[in-house]
Design an enzyme around this catalytic site. Structure first.
Site, PDB file in Angstrom:
ATOM      1  N   LYS A 184       0.821  -1.202   0.000  1.00  0.00           N
ATOM      2  CA  LYS A 184       0.000   0.000   0.000  1.00  0.00           C
ATOM      3  C   LYS A 184       0.856   1.253   0.000  1.00  0.00           C
ATOM      4  O   LYS A 184       1.996   1.255   0.462  1.00  0.00           O
ATOM      5  CB  LYS A 184      -0.962   0.030   1.179  1.00  0.00           C
ATOM      6  CG  LYS A 184      -0.354   0.418   2.503  1.00  0.00           C
ATOM      7  CD  LYS A 184      -1.443   0.619   3.558  1.00  0.00           C
ATOM      8  CE  LYS A 184      -0.830   1.019   4.892  1.00  0.00           C
ATOM      9  NZ  LYS A 184      -1.854   1.383   5.869  1.00  0.00           N
ATOM     10  N   SER A 212      -8.046   4.728 -14.963  1.00  0.00           N
ATOM     11  CA  SER A 212      -7.070   4.053 -14.128  1.00  0.00           C
ATOM     12  C   SER A 212      -6.501   5.034 -13.119  1.00  0.00           C
ATOM     13  O   SER A 212      -6.966   6.150 -12.984  1.00  0.00           O
ATOM     14  CB  SER A 212      -5.930   3.487 -14.962  1.00  0.00           C
ATOM     15  OG  SER A 212      -5.327   4.547 -15.668  1.00  0.00           O
ATOM     16  N   THR A 219      -9.798   0.396  -9.123  1.00  0.00           N
ATOM     17  CA  THR A 219      -9.305   0.741 -10.447  1.00  0.00           C
ATOM     18  C   THR A 219      -8.043  -0.103 -10.670  1.00  0.00           C
ATOM     19  O   THR A 219      -7.889  -1.151 -10.060  1.00  0.00           O
ATOM     20  CB  THR A 219      -9.071   2.263 -10.613  1.00  0.00           C
ATOM     21  OG1 THR A 219      -8.771   2.559 -11.981  1.00  0.00           O
ATOM     22  CG2 THR A 219      -7.998   2.805  -9.709  1.00  0.00           C
ATOM     23  N   TYR A 220      -7.151   0.348 -11.530  1.00  0.00           N
ATOM     24  CA  TYR A 220      -5.915  -0.397 -11.768  1.00  0.00           C
ATOM     25  C   TYR A 220      -4.767   0.574 -11.965  1.00  0.00           C
ATOM     26  O   TYR A 220      -4.970   1.762 -12.194  1.00  0.00           O
ATOM     27  CB  TYR A 220      -6.056  -1.342 -12.980  1.00  0.00           C
ATOM     28  CG  TYR A 220      -6.395  -0.651 -14.273  1.00  0.00           C
ATOM     29  CD1 TYR A 220      -5.388  -0.244 -15.146  1.00  0.00           C
ATOM     30  CD2 TYR A 220      -7.713  -0.398 -14.635  1.00  0.00           C
ATOM     31  CE1 TYR A 220      -5.689   0.403 -16.341  1.00  0.00           C
ATOM     32  CE2 TYR A 220      -8.021   0.230 -15.819  1.00  0.00           C
ATOM     33  CZ  TYR A 220      -7.008   0.635 -16.670  1.00  0.00           C
ATOM     34  OH  TYR A 220      -7.309   1.275 -17.846  1.00  0.00           O
ATOM     35  N   GLY A 275     -10.179   8.943 -15.902  1.00  0.00           N
ATOM     36  CA  GLY A 275     -11.465   8.408 -16.322  1.00  0.00           C
ATOM     37  C   GLY A 275     -12.504   8.630 -15.238  1.00  0.00           C
ATOM     38  O   GLY A 275     -12.499   9.632 -14.525  1.00  0.00           O
ATOM     39  N   ALA A 316     -12.840   7.445 -12.358  1.00  0.00           N
ATOM     40  CA  ALA A 316     -12.284   7.612 -11.005  1.00  0.00           C
ATOM     41  C   ALA A 316     -11.989   9.073 -10.682  1.00  0.00           C
ATOM     42  O   ALA A 316     -11.978   9.460  -9.513  1.00  0.00           O
ATOM     43  CB  ALA A 316     -11.020   6.770 -10.852  1.00  0.00           C
TER      44      ALA A 316
END
Length: 129
Positions: A9, A25, A57-58, A73, A75
């Site tokens: 994290k 993303s 998300t990624y 996007g 997010a």
């Protein structure tokens, strides 16, 4: 049995950009991606400490050493520039693997500079009156 464990994290990252019309993303400084043991295109959870939003998300890579944390996007609608967020990734593993596994925890300041990194979180103590 497989269990899901915190893998890595970025704690208290500051959102530097919110780009609605960019590919969806989360763009993260490539140095920070490496430090937290993340991978490009890996699924991540975002916990927005500033407003309570939580979403998936990624990862996409941002310029190495830039400090960029950009929500892109859809997010981008969940954050404001300057919000403090936690970016977390999880991994499936057996219980025996989990016994010795240590996550990569990276703590950031308001400019996304590394304050410290560790693989443990202290036991939370009861507050005293």
């Amino acid at each position: 049995m497989q269990i899901e464990m915190l893998k890595g994290k970025l704690h208290m990252a500051a959102v530097t950009q919110a780009e609605l019309w960019y590919d969806g993303s989360c763009a993260i400084d490539a140095d920070l991606v490496e430090l937290a043991g993340l991978r490009e295109f890996e699924k991540i959870d975002i916990y927005n400490v500033s407003n309570g939003e939580r979403f998936h998300t990624y990862v996409i890579l941002a310029e190495r050493g830039s400090g960029i944390i950009s929500m892109n996007g859809a997010a981008a609608r969940r954050v404001q520039v300057g919000d403090r967020i936690i970016i977390a990734a999880y991994a499936q593993m057996s219980e025996s693997e989990a016994d010795s596994f240590k996550p990569k925890l990276v703590y950031l300041d308001e400019k996304n500079r590394v304050e410290r990194s560790t693989n443990t979180i202290p036991v939370q103590m009861a507050e005293t009156a």
